[in-house]
Design a protein around this motif. Structure first.
Motif, short mmCIF file in Angstrom:
data_model
loop_
_atom_site.label_atom_id
_atom_site.label_comp_id
_atom_site.label_asym_id
_atom_site.label_seq_id
_atom_site.Cartn_x
_atom_site.Cartn_y
_atom_site.Cartn_z
N ALA A 198 0.82 -1.21 0.00
CA ALA A 198 0.00 0.00 0.00
C ALA A 198 0.84 1.24 0.00
N ALA A 199 2.08 1.18 0.39
CA ALA A 199 2.93 2.37 0.41
C ALA A 199 4.31 2.09 -0.12
N GLY A 200 4.48 0.93 -0.74
CA GLY A 200 5.75 0.62 -1.35
C GLY A 200 6.80 0.15 -0.37
N THR A 201 6.44 -0.21 0.87
CA THR A 201 7.41 -0.69 1.85
C THR A 201 6.88 -1.97 2.45
N SER A 202 7.80 -2.79 2.96
CA SER A 202 7.41 -4.08 3.52
C SER A 202 6.64 -3.93 4.82
N SER A 203 6.74 -2.76 5.48
CA SER A 203 6.06 -2.57 6.76
C SER A 203 4.62 -2.11 6.59
N ALA A 204 4.23 -1.77 5.37
CA ALA A 204 2.87 -1.29 5.13
C ALA A 204 1.94 -2.47 4.94
N PRO A 205 0.65 -2.26 5.18
CA PRO A 205 -0.32 -3.34 4.90
C PRO A 205 -0.28 -3.72 3.43
N SER A 206 -0.57 -4.97 3.14
CA SER A 206 -0.63 -5.40 1.75
C SER A 206 -2.01 -5.05 1.19
N PHE A 207 -2.05 -4.80 -0.13
CA PHE A 207 -3.28 -4.40 -0.81
C PHE A 207 -3.46 -5.26 -2.04
N ARG A 208 -4.69 -5.67 -2.29
CA ARG A 208 -4.96 -6.46 -3.49
C ARG A 208 -6.39 -6.26 -3.96
N PHE A 209 -6.59 -6.32 -5.25
CA PHE A 209 -7.92 -6.38 -5.82
C PHE A 209 -8.40 -7.83 -5.79
N VAL A 210 -9.69 -8.03 -5.57
CA VAL A 210 -10.23 -9.39 -5.52
C VAL A 210 -11.58 -9.46 -6.20
N ASP A 211 -11.93 -10.64 -6.63
CA ASP A 211 -13.28 -10.97 -7.10
C ASP A 211 -13.95 -11.81 -6.02
N ILE A 212 -15.13 -11.40 -5.58
CA ILE A 212 -15.82 -12.08 -4.50
C ILE A 212 -17.13 -12.66 -5.03
N PRO A 213 -17.37 -13.95 -4.85
CA PRO A 213 -18.64 -14.53 -5.30
C PRO A 213 -19.81 -13.95 -4.51
N GLY A 214 -20.81 -13.43 -5.24
CA GLY A 214 -21.99 -12.90 -4.60
C GLY A 214 -23.17 -13.85 -4.74
N ALA A 215 -24.33 -13.41 -4.28
CA ALA A 215 -25.53 -14.24 -4.36
C ALA A 215 -25.94 -14.45 -5.81
N GLU A 216 -26.55 -15.58 -6.08
CA GLU A 216 -27.04 -15.96 -7.41
C GLU A 216 -25.94 -15.97 -8.47
N GLY A 217 -24.72 -16.27 -8.04
CA GLY A 217 -23.63 -16.50 -8.98
C GLY A 217 -22.95 -15.27 -9.56
N ILE A 218 -23.28 -14.07 -9.10
CA ILE A 218 -22.62 -12.87 -9.64
C ILE A 218 -21.25 -12.70 -8.99
N THR A 219 -20.46 -11.79 -9.54
CA THR A 219 -19.16 -11.45 -8.97
C THR A 219 -19.18 -10.02 -8.47
#
Length: 537
Positions: free
Chosen positions: A42-63
């Motif tokens: 999140a800030a380009g350093t190993s001490s910062a929290p990691s950040f990622r984009f994700v796809d999450i399965p929703g109800a009725e099969g949507i993303t």
């Protein structure tokens, strides 16, 4: 493949990421699959929290499109408290980057997601309906399966639409232990249809944003069409639709779940007015906190979305820290109702909402007033966002010259001048008798702070619509004006104004119709003013 963000989404990403966080926005066209992600510091350093984009399965099969912050130094074994952040109406999962990083910096797993029907999330806009509720549980399922989240320490927070979804999550998923709902609603119907009057500017804004940034469901399209067309034949259906989407409907479930609930809204919120939220708060039996500040919809907390110091978000983090991390930060020892007057000054604390006013005095609305409908007298509630924002930043609410209001179109009553300041706190109530010349009609009641020159500053107001009345037959009205906190200066007086047109609302007065407001001896008319101190005579 993950397609590029829309222009609006890209703008919000760049603005939030570069201004608030100082990080480069991760590529909007990355291609994560369910449960996997593209990861960046999140800030380009190993001490910062990691950040990622994700796809999450929703109800009725949507993303559902989302992003995750994970605390730095996570070894894959330690479990962390988690916060789920649903997006606001018309915004996406990048909305909360600044606050999500702050939460992750203090040890939270933070999952933000774009609500169904908006931007790149699948499905159609359900307006906090059953599919949105099912999505919340799906997001929590995914969070527990794909992050080091502690299943016993799950919270939610959100702004606007995200706040409503947050409260629905508290009602429908017992895994949610604490929530913070910022600029949200408890009763959706009362919010957009209070006084049986369609709130025009707010509904147009929400409808336009929904079409521009998402895909409204067929049900929502029909409801919006009937609403804007003032189709009272469909009123029962509208109320039923709103009830399903109102956290207040599920109050017993929230109380049974024991979820700690923090509510924060603005006095001048033109989308979700304060009254419905205060009523909901009073009926909660769980750990709870209620905050009201000057401003309009989401304006009190907006600076926090850019990472700037912000009282609302500071209290949100303290609330979550206490109830999810067990921190002894003192928030549980504070008076749970926290108000900031629109006139300035320090925060005020109260033990309950009902205990905010220490006295109530009535202003007599004597004698009869007759007004012609369909003409705007000049007394108005203002313009959505702009007027209450001006009140928040410059203490300049909508202004009118009370002596110049045309009495043919506006009924006016004035109090005596007050020698001391009057601290209005709570919900003014109008009681009057109305005799219409037509079967249906609308009027708006205003309360003004009037100085020695007759210039009135709007203290509060509310609309009222009636249908199926017998022309010429009087009927009684009890109308709650919008709750407020306002200090009337010494030497000023209060004025009550009633007219029939306001650009904020759809009015229903037939051509050439009129209203008579009277004060029968057996049932006098009055306006009750709630006060912090018993200062009115």
């Amino acid at each position: 493949m993950r397609t590029p963000r829309t222009a609006a989404g890209t703008f919000s990403a760049v603005l939030l990421a570069t201004t608030a966080l100082g990080i480069a926005a991760p590529a909007a066209h990355a291609t994560p699959v369910t449960g996997s992600s593209s990861t960046a510091s999140a800030a380009g350093t190993s001490s910062a929290p990691s950040f990622r984009f994700v796809d999450i399965p929703g109800a009725e099969g949507i993303t559902l499109k989302g992003n995750v912050f994970t605390p730095s130094g996570d070894d894959g074994y330690e479990r962390h408290p988690a916060v789920v952040l649903p997006s606001s109406w018309g915004l996406n999962d990048l909305e909360y980057l600044a606050q999500a990083q702050k939460l992750a910096d203090s040890g939270y797993v933070v999952v933000s997601y774009t609500a169904r029907g908006f931007y790149l999330s699948g499905g159609r806009i359900d307006v906090a309906g059953p599919l949105d509720v099912a999505d919340i549980s799906k997001v929590i399922d995914w969070t527990l399966a794909n992050t080091p989240a502690d299943p016993e320490r799950i919270g939610m927070a959100g702004v606007s639409y995200g706040a409503g979804l947050t409260l629905m999550g508290a009602a429908h998923d017992p895994r949610v232990k604490a929530v913070a709902a910022l600029s949200g609603w408890a009763d959706l119907t009362e919010s957009i249809y209070g006084g049986r009057t369609q709130h025009l500017q707010s509904s147009l804004l929400l409808g336009a944003a929904g079409y521009l940034t998402g895909r409204p469901s067929a049900e929502f399209q029909q409801v919006l069409t009937d609403f804007l067309a003032s189709n009272y034949d469909q009123e029962d259906e509208l109320i039923a639709w709103g009830k399903v989407r109102s956290p207040a409907t599920y109050l017993d479930r929230i109380n049974a779940n024991g979820t700690a609930v923090m509510l924060a809204n603005a006095w001048g919120d033109t989308i979700f007015p304060p009254n419905q939220l205060a009523s909901f708060y009073d009926r909660l039996s769980v750990p709870k906190r209620l905050e009201f500040r000057p401003g309009d919809h989401a304006t009190p907390e907006i600076t926090g979305l850019f990472g700037l110091p912000n009282d609302v978000w500071s209290d949100t983090r303290r609330w979550l820290d206490h109830h999810l991390k067990g921190e002894d930060n003192g928030i549980d020892g504070e008076q749970p109702v926290r108000l900031a007057s629109r006139s300035g000054g320090a925060y005020e604390g109260y033990d309950s909402w009902s205990g905010v006013p220490s006295a109530t005095r009535k202003l007599s609305l004597d004698s009869t007033r007759r007004i012609t409908a369909n003409v705007d007298s000049g007394a108005d509630g203002g313009i959505i966002f702009l007027s209450s924002l001006a009140d928040q930043l410059a203490r300049t609410p909508p202004i009118v010259s009370v002596p110049l209001l045309p009495r043919a179109f506006a009924a006016v009553w004035k109090s005596p001048r007050y020698e001391t300041s009057q601290q209005v706190r709570g919900t003014p109530v109008l009681h009057t008798t109305v005799t219409p010349s037509a079967a249906r009609g609308t009027f708006i009641a205003y309360l003004y702070d009037v100085n020695a020159l007759g210039i009135g500053k709007l203290v509060t107001h509310a609309p009222y619509t009636f249908t199926d009345r017998t022309p010429g037959n009087p009927f009684g009205v009890d109308l709650q004006l919008y709750s407020t906190a306002y200090d009337l200066p010494a030497g000023h007086r209060l004025a009550v104004v009633v007219d029939t047109v306001d650009p904020l609302y759809i009015e229903h007065n037939p051509a050439f119709s009129g209203l008579t407001l009277s004060s029968p001896a057996a049932d006098p008319s009055w306006l009750s003013v709630p006060l912090r101190r018993p200062s009115l005579p």
